[in-house]
Design an enzyme around this catalytic site. Structure first.
Site, PDB file in Angstrom:
ATOM      1  N   ASN A  69       9.252   3.949   5.263  1.00  0.00           N
ATOM      2  CA  ASN A  69       8.292   4.001   6.387  1.00  0.00           C
ATOM      3  C   ASN A  69       6.961   3.319   6.037  1.00  0.00           C
ATOM      4  O   ASN A  69       5.911   3.725   6.539  1.00  0.00           O
ATOM      5  CB  ASN A  69       8.063   5.455   6.857  1.00  0.00           C
ATOM      6  CG  ASN A  69       7.350   5.586   8.203  1.00  0.00           C
ATOM      7  OD1 ASN A  69       6.626   6.538   8.430  1.00  0.00           O
ATOM      8  ND2 ASN A  69       7.524   4.626   9.091  1.00  0.00           N
ATOM      9  N   CYS A  74       7.230  -0.459   5.361  1.00  0.00           N
ATOM     10  CA  CYS A  74       7.439  -1.894   5.648  1.00  0.00           C
ATOM     11  C   CYS A  74       8.119  -2.106   6.999  1.00  0.00           C
ATOM     12  O   CYS A  74       7.486  -2.520   7.968  1.00  0.00           O
ATOM     13  CB  CYS A  74       8.256  -2.564   4.546  1.00  0.00           C
ATOM     14  SG  CYS A  74       7.452  -2.562   2.919  1.00  0.00           S
ATOM     15  N   ARG A  75       9.434  -1.829   7.051  1.00  0.00           N
ATOM     16  CA  ARG A  75      10.201  -2.208   8.245  1.00  0.00           C
ATOM     17  C   ARG A  75       9.904  -1.347   9.473  1.00  0.00           C
ATOM     18  O   ARG A  75       9.647  -1.890  10.551  1.00  0.00           O
ATOM     19  CB  ARG A  75      11.706  -2.170   7.928  1.00  0.00           C
ATOM     20  CG  ARG A  75      12.138  -3.241   6.960  1.00  0.00           C
ATOM     21  CD  ARG A  75      13.527  -2.973   6.437  1.00  0.00           C
ATOM     22  NE  ARG A  75      13.568  -1.789   5.579  1.00  0.00           N
ATOM     23  CZ  ARG A  75      14.654  -1.249   5.066  1.00  0.00           C
ATOM     24  NH1 ARG A  75      15.834  -1.785   5.364  1.00  0.00           N
ATOM     25  NH2 ARG A  75      14.594  -0.199   4.288  1.00  0.00           N
ATOM     26  N   SER A  76       9.964  -0.017   9.317  1.00  0.00           N
ATOM     27  CA  SER A  76       9.836   0.809  10.540  1.00  0.00           C
ATOM     28  C   SER A  76       8.426   0.820  11.139  1.00  0.00           C
ATOM     29  O   SER A  76       8.306   0.850  12.367  1.00  0.00           O
ATOM     30  CB  SER A  76      10.395   2.221  10.343  1.00  0.00           C
ATOM     31  OG  SER A  76       9.736   2.907   9.319  1.00  0.00           O
ATOM     32  N   CYS A 100      13.316   3.619   8.662  1.00  0.00           N
ATOM     33  CA  CYS A 100      13.782   2.846   7.498  1.00  0.00           C
ATOM     34  C   CYS A 100      13.762   3.766   6.277  1.00  0.00           C
ATOM     35  O   CYS A 100      13.797   4.991   6.436  1.00  0.00           O
ATOM     36  CB  CYS A 100      12.928   1.592   7.289  1.00  0.00           C
ATOM     37  SG  CYS A 100      11.183   1.932   6.902  1.00  0.00           S
ATOM     38  N   ASP A 153      15.475  -4.982   3.513  1.00  0.00           N
ATOM     39  CA  ASP A 153      14.293  -4.372   2.910  1.00  0.00           C
ATOM     40  C   ASP A 153      13.458  -5.458   2.222  1.00  0.00           C
ATOM     41  O   ASP A 153      13.953  -6.118   1.297  1.00  0.00           O
ATOM     42  CB  ASP A 153      14.790  -3.344   1.885  1.00  0.00           C
ATOM     43  CG  ASP A 153      13.658  -2.564   1.251  1.00  0.00           C
ATOM     44  OD1 ASP A 153      12.495  -2.928   1.455  1.00  0.00           O
ATOM     45  OD2 ASP A 153      13.968  -1.587   0.549  1.00  0.00           O
TER      46      ASP A 153
HETATM   47  P1  4NP Z   1      10.795   0.163   3.925  1.00  0.00           P
HETATM   48  O1  4NP Z   1      10.642  -0.539   2.499  1.00  0.00           O
HETATM   49  O2  4NP Z   1      12.013   1.069   3.844  1.00  0.00           O
HETATM   50  O3  4NP Z   1      11.005  -0.987   4.840  1.00  0.00           O
HETATM   51  O4  4NP Z   1       9.510   0.933   4.154  1.00  0.00           O
HETATM   52  C1  4NP Z   1      10.570   0.182   1.289  1.00  0.00           C
HETATM   53  C2  4NP Z   1       9.361   0.599   0.845  1.00  0.00           C
HETATM   54  C3  4NP Z   1       9.274   1.276  -0.373  1.00  0.00           C
HETATM   55  C4  4NP Z   1      10.410   1.501  -1.113  1.00  0.00           C
HETATM   56  C5  4NP Z   1      11.635   1.063  -0.651  1.00  0.00           C
HETATM   57  C6  4NP Z   1      11.718   0.406   0.557  1.00  0.00           C
HETATM   58  N1  4NP Z   1      10.306   2.163  -2.370  1.00  0.00           N
HETATM   59  O5  4NP Z   1      11.332   2.236  -3.080  1.00  0.00           O
HETATM   60  O6  4NP Z   1       9.223   2.635  -2.724  1.00  0.00           O
END
Ligand code: 4NP
Length: 169
Positions: free
Chosen positions: A16, A18-20, A13, A136
């Site tokens: 790294n 939340c989703r992945s 994602c 996200d």
């Molecule tokens: P992820 O979510 O891609 O599912 O891990 C996010 C976590 C942090 C951020 C964006 C998306 N960020 O902008 O810090």
């Protein structure tokens, strides 16, 4: 089967956190349940959160369904991953484009061995969320984190059927 090298899957994602990592834990659980010789890892296309544990909200929602994310640590996707993984799964279409762009770099760096990795959407074979992004959840509420879990469970189940067939041949 267990003496053979595992089939290597990388969930990707943006951050790294939340989703992945959620996908990693769900996928690992379902592969264990199906007795499949698959190794799972996760990474982010960004380097926003190097070495960080998953977002506490992701951890809490996952824990309610029996998944422990606490030991996972974030890392950025790297060119060597295209040599080392059999399947790289993007959580959304933007991740997919960024992964494909890095594979071009990996081919320059590592040659044709970087073609090992098949790149696809997490939802590629999922009849319930077909070709949909896993949204996200970072800036949203609790529902977003539950939806990530719902989609990961559904899409990983679909991938397991595909991988089972690949490993039979
Ligand atoms: P992820 O979510 O891609 O599912 O891990 C996010 C976590 C942090 C951020 C964006 C998306 N960020 O902008 O810090």
């Amino acid at each position: 089967m267990s003496s053979q090298t595992p089939y290597q899957v990388l969930c990707v994602c943006l951050g790294n956190i939340c989703r992945s990592p959620t996908a990693e834990a769900v996928f690992r659980h379902l592969c264990d349940e199906a007795n499949l010789n698959v190794a799972i890892d996760s990474a982010g296309t960004s380097n926003y959160h190097p070495n960080k544990a998953p977002d506490s909200r992701s951890q809490q929602h996952a824990k309610k369904r029996g998944y422990d994310l606490s030991t996972l640590r974030a890392r950025q996707l790297k060119t060597k991953d295209f040599v080392e993984f059999d399947l790289i799964l993007a959580m959304d279409h933007e991740n997919l484009v960024n992964i494909q762009a890095l594979q071009i770099q990996a081919l320059q760096e590592w040659g044709t061995s970087a073609r090992r990795a098949e790149i696809a959407l997490m939802s590629q074979h999922d009849p319930d969320f077909f070709e949909q992004a896993v949204p996200d959840p970072y800036y949203g509420g609790a529902n977003g984190f539950e939806l990530v879990l719902d989609q990961c469970e559904s899409s990983c189940r679909a991938w397991i059927q595909v991988i089972q067939k690949k490993l039979e041949h």
